[in-house]
Design a protein around this motif. Structure first.
Motif, short mmCIF file in Angstrom:
data_model
loop_
_atom_site.label_atom_id
_atom_site.label_comp_id
_atom_site.label_asym_id
_atom_site.label_seq_id
_atom_site.Cartn_x
_atom_site.Cartn_y
_atom_site.Cartn_z
N SER B 53 12.37 52.67 16.55
CA SER B 53 11.45 53.56 17.26
C SER B 53 10.89 52.89 18.50
N ARG B 58 11.61 56.80 20.23
CA ARG B 58 11.66 58.05 19.48
C ARG B 58 11.39 57.71 18.03
N HIS B 60 11.75 59.77 15.48
CA HIS B 60 12.56 60.56 14.55
C HIS B 60 11.68 61.16 13.46
N TYR B 93 15.86 63.49 10.77
CA TYR B 93 14.43 63.41 11.06
C TYR B 93 13.63 63.45 9.76
N ASP B 118 7.69 62.87 17.25
CA ASP B 118 8.33 63.26 18.51
C ASP B 118 7.97 64.69 18.90
N LEU B 311 13.49 68.97 21.80
CA LEU B 311 13.49 67.52 21.93
C LEU B 311 14.77 67.00 22.55
N THR B 312 15.88 67.60 22.17
CA THR B 312 17.14 67.02 22.58
C THR B 312 17.64 67.56 23.92
#
Lengths: 343, 343
Positions: B53, B58, B60, B93, B118, B311-312
């Motif tokens: 992280s 991130r 997750h 996640y 996140d 997020l992605t």
DNA sequence: TTGAAAGCGGTACCAA
DNA sequence: TTGGTACCGCTTTCAA
């Protein structure tokens, strides 16, 4: 985001002093502490969680193995989870959900060893539970919600099924009942080694026998139709039955339907006592059921506290009240047995 | 615990190659990859989450703002949470619970800015919700479960209350009913700006007026006694009522009791349709209620997927089905209206 | 296809 | 009471 270094610069102190001001792990003069706080406020500083975890080797996360998606124990689990999350939060921890079952000890261990959580709460514990040995061997701190057959040196909180069933039988015998049946969870749950099913059955039987009464219990799927059939079966086995203790929320509703269908009014002709229930279920019946509520919120709080004790001082709070009874909540479904027609 | 460096040494490769073998972010020859995997297996290597992280920025982790401990959050929330946790898990996640309400936007923002998560899933969204602006201003990705009055550029999934109430009215008018009342959530929830209360009321009224029928709705506390009183009030307002749509689980049970007390049999004399309910409630009544189930599991899955999309790829899945109807589940509490005594 | 090394943002030890 | 600094274990850029 501002870093600790930024704060240190602005406050004219060293990075380490900022850290100590935050953790109180060593004295910081009130004047510099004030400067640091001012700087933090000005920068809107927030301590980075990942860096903290990495350096301190503690994630400040507790994991809850969340029972598989069933309809089964709705309300109690909700209460439990909410209470556990709040208790964790109050202690500076977070609660994560791990949707992993009793048959996935490896996955649970792996996540813990990745440092995703500092400790684990196990739900739906079985009498023989493979997770116990896996976590013990890996050195992962854990607390069981429920308990295995052997609990020596293990941390747990659970419902006191012996006490609850004893109280249930006592309530009904106190009203004058003698022929009291028990409508339990499913045969499948028993076969899985699901502990409540087994402990409650034993507790009920013990309570009956201690009074010279004969236990009459039945296993039943979580389904109103099954509940209705089970009630019919119980009445067929003993037509002189005057009361039933149920530990099966959905089935209870079927059971009351069957009683009414057979012309038995509740509570005039027949008493129903629903134990280990969740809030609200009693009210959903007419008359409202007399119940014994599962202490979901207390279990959540105590479970988290037990786990935190394990993490911080590594000790079992051996004397604590780890077995909780389900308190009786008076409703309208229990009363004295009917007077026999032929005395 | 073994580190990546340990693995690298044992496999005779560099640390970075191990990392790339794990992330697939750059090609690694199959031979060295095999050596690395063997080394990892031998050492029982688990990637450290905090280090990951910190380096990648991130966590997750997805946060779910969990509604305060009330009795109201029955089966639907359980379903939702379980589904969200599983979906998150399936995408690598974790789901953490933040027991923070709509009135604590600052705390939610702070936790997010510490990198504890996140992205955030907001539950119990109000028509005007202070969390929206707080998170937007802080640049924290979030998805609403429910929705505010203004939803432009916001990510959300919600129940389609307009459609659900329309379907409910259509079901009953299809059976021949014309005088159909609506028993809603509490006045307190409405005053709080709790969106479902308001949207369902509007949807019901629209569906009635579109058919030239007059809406008759009432707000009601989450309590069987209140439900009984509300039903009595509705019948007093219009004694010729033949059906009621309810969106208030506990109150529904009181309402059916009142109907029976007034000699109206369900469904022969009166139809009851319980909407936005959780699994199992229908079965807890006799006759079993005809219901329209809240799609808790679907909302959980879609909510997480929407947040992950944010997020992605940082985009709103604008076309997706973000408004879900509650499917009708036939039960035994609705039927044709009684034939009037005097035609 | 692989290696070396510079961070990521803190914690906590060693000195002063 | 404070400062300096060596890590924590991984990701990712730059070079080879």
């Amino acid at each position: 985001m501002a870093t600790m270094q930024d704060v240190a610069r602005l406050a004219n102190v060293s990075l380490s002093t900022v850290s100590y001001a935050l953790s109180d792990a060593r004295p910081v003069s009130s004047r510099t502490k004030a400067r640091i706080e001012a700087a933090m406020a000005e920068l809107g500083f927030q301590r980075n969680a990942a860096a903290r975890s990495l350096a301190s080797r503690r994630s400040h996360v507790l994991a809850l193995t969340y029972p598989a998606m069933q309809q089964g124990l709705g309300g109690t689990v909700s209460e439990f989870v909410a209470s556990a999350a709040e208790t964790a939060s109050a202690h500076g921890y977070q609660l994560v959900l791990w949707p992993l079952g009793a048959n996935q000890p490896g996955e649970i261990r792996d996540l813990a060893q990745q440092g995703q959580a500092d400790g684990v709460l196990l739900m739906e514990v079985r009498l023989e539970d493979p997770r116990v040995e896996a976590l013990r061997a890996a050195g992962v701190p854990f607390t069981m919600i429920g308990r295995t057959a052997q609990v020596a040196d293990l941390s747990y909180v659970d419902i006191d099924f012996a006490r609850t069933t004893e109280d249930a039988v006592a309530h009904l015998t106190g009203l004058g009942h003698e022929r009291i049946a028990f409508l339990n969870h499913s045969a499948a749950s028993r076969a899985d080694g699901y502990a409540p099913t087994i402990r409650a059955d034993e507790g009920y039987a013990d309570a009956m026998r201690a009074r010279g009464l004969s236990p009459e219990s039945i296993l039943c799927d979580e389904d109103p139709g099954a509940g209705r059939a089970a009630m019919a079966e119980l009445l067929a086995r003993d037509p002189r039955l005057t009361a039933v203790i149920t530990m099966n929320e959905i089935a209870t509703f079927g059971a009351t339907v069957e009683l009414q269908a057979q012309g038995r009014q509740i509570p005039r002709d027949f008493s129903v006592l629903s134990i280990v229930t969740s809030p609200g279920v009693g009210a959903m019946s007419n008359p409202p059921l007399t119940t014994m509520h599962a202490p979901g919120a207390d279990l959540g709080r105590l479970g988290v506290e037990a786990l935190l004790a394990l993490l911080t001082v590594n000790e079992l709070p051996a004397v604590d009240p780890v077995l909780l009874p389900c308190p009786l909540e008076p409703g309208g479904s229990t009363g004295p047995p009917p007077v026999p027609l032929t005395p």
